[in-house]
Design a protein around this motif. Sequence first.
Motif, PDB file in Angstrom:
ATOM      1  N   THR A  54       4.831   1.267   9.367  1.00 26.78           N
ATOM      2  CA  THR A  54       5.302   0.199   8.510  1.00 26.78           C
ATOM      3  C   THR A  54       6.793   0.377   8.242  1.00 26.78           C
ATOM      4  OG1 THR A  54       3.155  -0.021   7.453  1.00 26.78           O
ATOM      5  CG2 THR A  54       5.040  -0.955   6.297  1.00 26.78           C
ATOM      6  N   GLU A 101      10.342   0.515   6.515  1.00 28.64           N
ATOM      7  CA  GLU A 101      10.720   0.864   5.148  1.00 28.64           C
ATOM      8  C   GLU A 101      11.128  -0.376   4.365  1.00 28.64           C
ATOM      9  OE1 GLU A 101      15.327   2.035   6.319  1.00 28.64           O
ATOM     10  OE2 GLU A 101      13.990   3.508   5.428  1.00 28.64           O
ATOM     11  N   VAL A 153       8.065  -1.940   2.797  1.00 27.18           N
ATOM     12  CA  VAL A 153       7.627  -1.227   1.593  1.00 27.18           C
ATOM     13  C   VAL A 153       8.490  -1.637   0.402  1.00 27.18           C
ATOM     14  CG1 VAL A 153       7.296   1.044   0.548  1.00 27.18           C
ATOM     15  CG2 VAL A 153       6.803   0.689   2.976  1.00 27.18           C
ATOM     16  N   THR A 183      -0.520   3.517   3.849  1.00 25.12           N
ATOM     17  CA  THR A 183       0.923   3.341   3.792  1.00 25.12           C
ATOM     18  C   THR A 183       1.377   3.553   2.361  1.00 25.12           C
ATOM     19  OG1 THR A 183       0.885   1.739   5.597  1.00 25.12           O
ATOM     20  CG2 THR A 183       2.815   1.739   4.186  1.00 25.12           C
ATOM     21  N   THR A 220       3.206   3.114  -0.940  1.00 20.67           N
ATOM     22  CA  THR A 220       3.826   1.931  -1.517  1.00 20.67           C
ATOM     23  C   THR A 220       4.557   2.300  -2.785  1.00 20.67           C
ATOM     24  OG1 THR A 220       1.788   1.414  -2.679  1.00 20.67           O
ATOM     25  CG2 THR A 220       2.129   0.358  -0.554  1.00 20.67           C
TER      26      THR A 220
END
Length: 673
Positions: free
Chosen positions: A273, A275, A278, A509, A511
């Motif tokens: 994912t 950055e 996020v 992932t 968060t």
Amino acid sequence: MPSPMALNPPSPSPSIFKKKSLSSLPSMATAASYLSAVSEADARARHHEVSPTSTPALSMSSSVTSSSEDTVLHENDLDDSGLAYPLTPPTSEQVFTTVHTEFGHCANESFRYASQHTPESTLETHYEDPPYYIFITTYMSYLMLLCLGHIRDFFGKRFQPRYFKHLMPYDGYAPLNSDFDSFYTRRLKRRMDECFFQPVTGVAGRTIAILDRYSLDFNESYLYSGSKTRALNISSYNYLGFAQARGGCADAVEESLRRYGVSTCGTRLESGTSELHVIGEALVARFIGMEDSLISSMGFATNSTFIPALVGKGCLVISDELNHASIRVGVRLSGAQVRMFKHNDMEALESLLREVISQGQPKTHRPWKKILLIVEGLYSMEGTLVNLPAIIELKKKYKFYLFVDEAHSIGALGPHGRGITDYFNINPRSVDILMGTFTKSFGAAGGYIAGPKVLIDALRVRGHSGAYAEAMTPSVLTQVIASMASIMGVAPPPPSTKSALTLSPSSSTATLRASDSEEHPGLAPASALPSWLSLPLALRDGSEGHSRLRRLAFNSRYLHCGLKKLGFITYGHPNSPIVPLLVFNPGKMPVFARLMRTRQTPIVVVVVAYPATPLVTSRVRFCVSASHTKEDIDVILRACDEFGDLLDLKHASGERWPLEEIMKRSVELVNMP
């Protein structure tokens, strides 16, 4: 009150609404150096003189009279997007009197309004009907078009069969298209096709450059003359004016391209994912006031792919009859039962809730596994607002889940731009799921779903977009982050306290999440943004975003109330940036659009007809932006006043004001309850 020059511009003055010759541009400095010079000159000039309060009317010259010819922003020095590159930096006076094609200057603080619900305002949807002869002539127009269309089809299939090959069996193949289904497209819509899918070039900001075209075969195909026309743009969903090629957000996007390139993914974490994803999802959750959020690369797919992950067989979806097509597609894919209620009618909704809860599932009468109510915050065709306070009360009483689509309301409503919950001053967490898009107020692309973290984590796994759709590019994510931070304002975290950002390892992932004690709506901590992101002071402190919200609210209310005082039938709420003007007759729609486009100051509008609207309620849909000035709205009102009399469109009841009085008393009109 606009100046006499703005109301009656001198005819000899050149206009920006003509093709620019790129070959005539002199060799100039870069845009960055130009903007820096403008900023420095503006700061120096403000110590000596007061700048004009707004950009002048669009029909005026783009330059001002000056003793020094080298320092004037001439029209010939403008590129295709309208920005000049003078050899010497302009003064503050010249900057503010130059026509700005992307975002008009308006420093008059009286042309501001706060978008928020007041006790005296009503949310009831009131549809005013025109005289009976309007309905009769409208139905007669459709009847005439149907008869002529069938006659042309009858003779065309026999004497010119090559044009109907796709509608008839040919060489053993079945027809490619249904004759009946495509009749409306062939015989009704094609008559006004030049009003739709108008090709444009450049930024769809305050003004827009359209490519001139014409047809020699009755709109079957088009030829392009090679010229362009710059027109006032009242047709784009650029609510806050962030669709700009220059400015703080554009600079941030340029920096992201240097860092991440143009690929679909930038620097990645271990799970794959980006950055920026996020950071973007954490910022969206903060902006909305929810616990967590996820970002999708397409707004339509946000609804159509995540609704099936929320409900399924044995569930019931209750949907407003005017909900968007993406919601309808998502509900059909889910396999859930669906019931619709009359638009924004809370009595009809409560009656339906009582029925479905008492009866349960069809045949078995078992209780529903889940009841999900789906509504929109701002309806794009009607300009109406959902009666959210009443729905929240029904939610407490009947215990259903609530899904609110804020594609058009997020960033456009509320004193802080937080959407329909901000407009009504309702805690956003009283709504189960908030959905929205970045294609309107934020000048980007894609959409989001916001809600409790447990729900969002489940949607990441079960939603089709997460597994099959492409990710948003870093440049688009940067535009979302920069524009959203500009609305929120950025506050650096106190050096002595721990950052509100915490890393949650509960999902695959990691968060970034805000603490529950964080105030909403509040500023965005600097630690919540990319470290390399640098915004100008006006965007960083939130003053520019706050000004844009208030300008949008003023422009929306002024246009809506001005049209009502002129005698037009309009739909929607006065605070809605979508202002539908009812035309009714299908023959008047293309005429209205052509007249607006061929004025001395061309205006690009959107006309909407069946099947997007009911058959007899064809309309012109104005989309207001914070980039418009008060004088721009005056230009639109003047054009509507002229063509409304010509096309017999003024059928509203109530008190009417002359145009000059509306323009003179604009502030008073906007602040009327």
